[in-house]
Write an enzyme that holds these catalytic residues in place. Structure first.
Site, PDB file in Angstrom:
ATOM      1  N   SER A  25     -11.226 -13.673  93.477  1.00  0.00           N
ATOM      2  CA  SER A  25     -11.309 -12.412  92.739  1.00  0.00           C
ATOM      3  C   SER A  25     -10.078 -12.333  91.840  1.00  0.00           C
ATOM      4  CB  SER A  25     -11.346 -11.239  93.725  1.00  0.00           C
ATOM      5  OG  SER A  25     -11.094 -10.038  93.026  1.00  0.00           O
ATOM      6  N   ARG A  30      -2.899 -10.200  90.154  1.00  0.00           N
ATOM      7  CA  ARG A  30      -2.883 -11.345  91.065  1.00  0.00           C
ATOM      8  C   ARG A  30      -4.264 -11.966  91.171  1.00  0.00           C
ATOM      9  NH1 ARG A  30      -0.423  -9.470  96.712  1.00  0.00           N
ATOM     10  NH2 ARG A  30      -1.764  -7.652  96.533  1.00  0.00           N
ATOM     11  N   HIS A  32      -6.883 -13.214  94.070  1.00  0.00           N
ATOM     12  CA  HIS A  32      -7.186 -12.997  95.487  1.00  0.00           C
ATOM     13  C   HIS A  32      -8.198 -14.068  95.893  1.00  0.00           C
ATOM     14  CE1 HIS A  32      -5.287  -9.116  94.706  1.00  0.00           C
ATOM     15  NE2 HIS A  32      -6.092  -9.005  93.671  1.00  0.00           N
ATOM     16  N   TYR A 122     -23.132   0.725  83.962  1.00  0.00           N
ATOM     17  CA  TYR A 122     -22.966   0.659  82.505  1.00  0.00           C
ATOM     18  C   TYR A 122     -22.366  -0.699  82.158  1.00  0.00           C
ATOM     19  CZ  TYR A 122     -18.178   2.298  83.680  1.00  0.00           C
ATOM     20  OH  TYR A 122     -16.927   2.442  84.203  1.00  0.00           O
ATOM     21  N   ILE A 127     -16.507  -5.782  87.239  1.00  0.00           N
ATOM     22  CA  ILE A 127     -17.258  -6.468  88.291  1.00  0.00           C
ATOM     23  C   ILE A 127     -16.588  -6.260  89.654  1.00  0.00           C
ATOM     24  CG2 ILE A 127     -16.077  -8.714  87.994  1.00  0.00           C
ATOM     25  CD1 ILE A 127     -19.833  -8.269  88.717  1.00  0.00           C
ATOM     26  N   ASP A 128     -15.263  -6.100  89.662  1.00  0.00           N
ATOM     27  CA  ASP A 128     -14.561  -5.862  90.927  1.00  0.00           C
ATOM     28  C   ASP A 128     -14.988  -4.528  91.532  1.00  0.00           C
ATOM     29  OD1 ASP A 128     -13.298  -4.493  88.810  1.00  0.00           O
ATOM     30  OD2 ASP A 128     -11.319  -4.575  89.750  1.00  0.00           O
ATOM     31  N   THR A 204      17.610   9.194  91.723  1.00  0.00           N
ATOM     32  CA  THR A 204      16.642   8.871  90.664  1.00  0.00           C
ATOM     33  C   THR A 204      15.531   7.969  91.198  1.00  0.00           C
ATOM     34  OG1 THR A 204      18.377   9.084  89.003  1.00  0.00           O
ATOM     35  CG2 THR A 204      16.407   7.871  88.359  1.00  0.00           C
TER      36      THR A 204
HETATM   37  N1  LIG Z   1       2.857  -9.001  96.807  1.00  0.00           N
HETATM   38  C1  LIG Z   1       2.446  -8.143  95.860  1.00  0.00           C
HETATM   39  N2  LIG Z   1       2.351  -8.563  94.578  1.00  0.00           N
HETATM   40  C2  LIG Z   1       1.927  -7.724  93.612  1.00  0.00           C
HETATM   41  N3  LIG Z   1       1.578  -6.441  93.843  1.00  0.00           N
HETATM   42  C3  LIG Z   1       1.658  -5.963  95.093  1.00  0.00           C
HETATM   43  C4  LIG Z   1       2.077  -6.786  96.166  1.00  0.00           C
HETATM   44  N4  LIG Z   1       2.019  -6.043  97.309  1.00  0.00           N
HETATM   45  C5  LIG Z   1       1.603  -4.813  96.949  1.00  0.00           C
HETATM   46  N5  LIG Z   1       1.417  -4.746  95.610  1.00  0.00           N
HETATM   47  C6  LIG Z   1       0.975  -3.553  94.894  1.00  0.00           C
HETATM   48  O1  LIG Z   1      -0.390  -3.729  94.675  1.00  0.00           O
HETATM   49  C7  LIG Z   1      -0.740  -3.366  93.340  1.00  0.00           C
HETATM   50  C8  LIG Z   1      -1.594  -4.472  92.797  1.00  0.00           C
HETATM   51  O2  LIG Z   1      -2.715  -4.532  93.624  1.00  0.00           O
HETATM   52  P1  LIG Z   1      -3.730  -5.749  93.588  1.00  0.00           P
HETATM   53  O3  LIG Z   1      -4.887  -5.282  94.399  1.00  0.00           O
HETATM   54  O4  LIG Z   1      -3.074  -7.004  93.967  1.00  0.00           O
HETATM   55  O5  LIG Z   1      -4.051  -5.769  92.024  1.00  0.00           O
HETATM   56  P2  LIG Z   1      -5.106  -6.564  91.152  1.00  0.00           P
HETATM   57  O6  LIG Z   1      -6.311  -6.786  92.018  1.00  0.00           O
HETATM   58  O7  LIG Z   1      -5.333  -5.652  90.012  1.00  0.00           O
HETATM   59  O8  LIG Z   1      -4.477  -7.854  90.727  1.00  0.00           O
HETATM   60  C9  LIG Z   1       0.532  -3.154  92.567  1.00  0.00           C
HETATM   61  O9  LIG Z   1       0.555  -1.809  92.176  1.00  0.00           O
HETATM   62  C10 LIG Z   1       1.644  -3.398  93.553  1.00  0.00           C
HETATM   63  O10 LIG Z   1       2.495  -2.274  93.619  1.00  0.00           O
HETATM   64  C1  LIG Z   2     -10.383  -0.934  85.872  1.00  0.00           C
HETATM   65  C2  LIG Z   2      -9.980  -2.383  86.029  1.00  0.00           C
HETATM   66  C3  LIG Z   2      -8.941  -2.720  84.964  1.00  0.00           C
HETATM   67  C4  LIG Z   2      -9.363  -2.572  87.429  1.00  0.00           C
HETATM   68  O1  LIG Z   2      -8.835  -3.868  87.524  1.00  0.00           O
HETATM   69  P1  LIG Z   2      -7.660  -4.227  88.555  1.00  0.00           P
HETATM   70  O2  LIG Z   2      -6.703  -3.112  88.568  1.00  0.00           O
HETATM   71  O3  LIG Z   2      -8.309  -4.364  89.910  1.00  0.00           O
HETATM   72  O4  LIG Z   2      -7.085  -5.515  88.105  1.00  0.00           O
HETATM   73  C5  LIG Z   2     -11.226  -3.327  85.936  1.00  0.00           C
HETATM   74  O5  LIG Z   2     -12.174  -2.938  86.875  1.00  0.00           O
HETATM   75  C6  LIG Z   2     -11.831  -3.306  84.557  1.00  0.00           C
HETATM   76  O6  LIG Z   2     -11.369  -3.984  83.665  1.00  0.00           O
HETATM   77  N1  LIG Z   2     -12.907  -2.474  84.379  1.00  0.00           N
HETATM   78  C7  LIG Z   2     -13.602  -2.345  83.149  1.00  0.00           C
HETATM   79  C8  LIG Z   2     -13.796  -0.903  82.774  1.00  0.00           C
HETATM   80  C9  LIG Z   2     -14.625  -0.072  83.751  1.00  0.00           C
HETATM   81  O7  LIG Z   2     -14.736  -0.406  84.943  1.00  0.00           O
HETATM   82  O8  LIG Z   2     -15.201   0.942  83.306  1.00  0.00           O
HETATM   83  K   LIG Z   3      -9.428  -4.527  92.041  1.00  0.00           K
END
Ligand SMILES: Nc1ncnc2c1ncn2[C@@H]1O[C@H](COP(=O)(O)OP(=O)(O)O)[C@@H](O)[C@H]1O
Ligand SMILES: CC(C)(COP(=O)(O)O)[C@@H](O)C(=O)NCCC(=O)O
Ligand SMILES: [K+]
Length: 281
Positions: A25, A30, A32, A122, A127-128, A204
């Site tokens: 994913s 990141r 996954h 839509y 896709i996630d 802060t």
């Molecule tokens: N090891 C890590 N690396 C990056 N982000 C992390 C980590 N642990 C927790 N986070 C938090 O998770 C969020 C990213 O979530 P994640 O589900 O990995 O994102 P995405 O699926 O969009 O790549 C960030 O806001 C960050 O604060």
């Molecule tokens: C909203 C998102 C950026 C979330 O992605 P993520 O934070 O998990 O990396 C992704 O689902 C996306 O690009 N969506 C397209 C717009 C929508 O869902 O309406």
């Molecule tokens: K996600």
């Protein structure tokens, strides 16, 4: 997902050896990853985004039947496993440049919105988000609401018929912290606290942590309240890298809501597994 992965010696088990596959994913922060044997999720790990040469190295390893983790955080073979070469790779991506790295892989399946068992989507829905709903409904049924605290924080809900009701997108924890640092002169970088900061902060760094955490938390509570009024029987499933801290906030500020919320860090893989089963017949 589905409890803890079951570890077995697959190198001597040619039946399950053939059933290895990988799920990826691709999020905005990141990658996954999950390694599956059939429907059993053996291991989940997370890496940074990869560059082309790192992607090629992984593909070469898989072609040789070596199950290497990608990326810098945990390079190396998974559990010392040897597997049948070329495991199928199922990708759900919201970052096209990253999915492009895998185009040359022989057994690639890129999951798209078409054919997902979710009505009323839509065209630009992530896709996630769609897969997380499918995964959550597979476990908890419709209606369902998913809160995904990723790079963006998304709320996505579907009704008792499995039809998308809609949702919301806001900057996630990391993105809110980062934007404050980048767009102001005086605010320092703040890494996200593992524990809840004081709401009324006197430094802060804690003031930033408080504003972001209690701000996001209150917003999410309001969405969940509204959802539960519409769909009182709905499960509420929380996922994403920021899911744990979000749930901690809910436990403190809305214990009844928190008790009903379900944490599923690996929700996306439940959705991918469900689609793979459906599409593999
Ligand atoms: N090891 C890590 N690396 C990056 N982000 C992390 C980590 N642990 C927790 N986070 C938090 O998770 C969020 C990213 O979530 P994640 O589900 O990995 O994102 P995405 O699926 O969009 O790549 C960030 O806001 C960050 O604060
Ligand atoms: C909203 C998102 C950026 C979330 O992605 P993520 O934070 O998990 O990396 C992704 O689902 C996306 O690009 N969506 C397209 C717009 C929508 O869902 O309406
Ligand atoms: K996600």
């Amino acid at each position: 997902m589905q409890g803890h992965p079951t570890m077995r010696n697959t190198a001597t088990d040619s039946g399950s050896n053939q059933r290895n596959w990988l799920a990826l994913s691709i999020g905005n922060s990141r990658l996954h990853w999950a390694w599956f044997q059939g429907e059993i999720c053996k291991q989940v790990w997370h890496t940074l985004h990869l560059d082309a040469s790192a992607g090629e190295k992984l593909i070469h390893a898989w072609n040789r039947g070596e199950l290497w983790c990608g990326g810098l955080e945990s390079p190396g073979p998974l559990g010392g496993e040897a597997i049948a070469p070329n495991p199928p790779l199922w990708i759900a991506s919201v970052v096209p440049q990253q999915s492009a790295l895998w185009q040359s892989y022989g057994r690639l399946n890129i999951i798209s919105l078409e054919n997902l068992p979710l009505l009323g989507v839509y065209p630009t829905l992530g896709i996630d988000r769609a897969l997380a709903l499918v995964g959550a409904a597979g476990k908890w049924g419709w209606p369902v609401l998913v809160v995904d605290a990723g790079t963006a924080l998304t709320l996505t809900g579907a009704d008792p018929e499995g039809r998308l009701v809609g949702g919301a997108i806001l900057p996630g924890f990391g993105l809110q912290l980062q934007s404050l640092t980048e767009k102001t002169a005086a605010l320092p970088p703040v890494t996200f606290p593992g524990t809840l900061p004081p709401r009324w902060a006197l430094t802060t760094a804690e003031a930033i942590a408080s504003g972001v955490l209690y701000g996001i938390g209150a917003g999410v509570r309001d969405f969940i309240d509204d959802w539960k009024e519409r769909f009182p029987t709905s499960a509420v499933v929380i996922t994403g890298g920021g899911g744990e801290i979000l749930l901690r906030y809910l436990h403190q500020s809305a214990p009844e809501m928190a008790k009903q919320a379900i944490a599923m860090p690996d929700l996306i893989f439940a959705g991918i597994c469900c689609i793979k089963q459906q599409q593999s017949g």
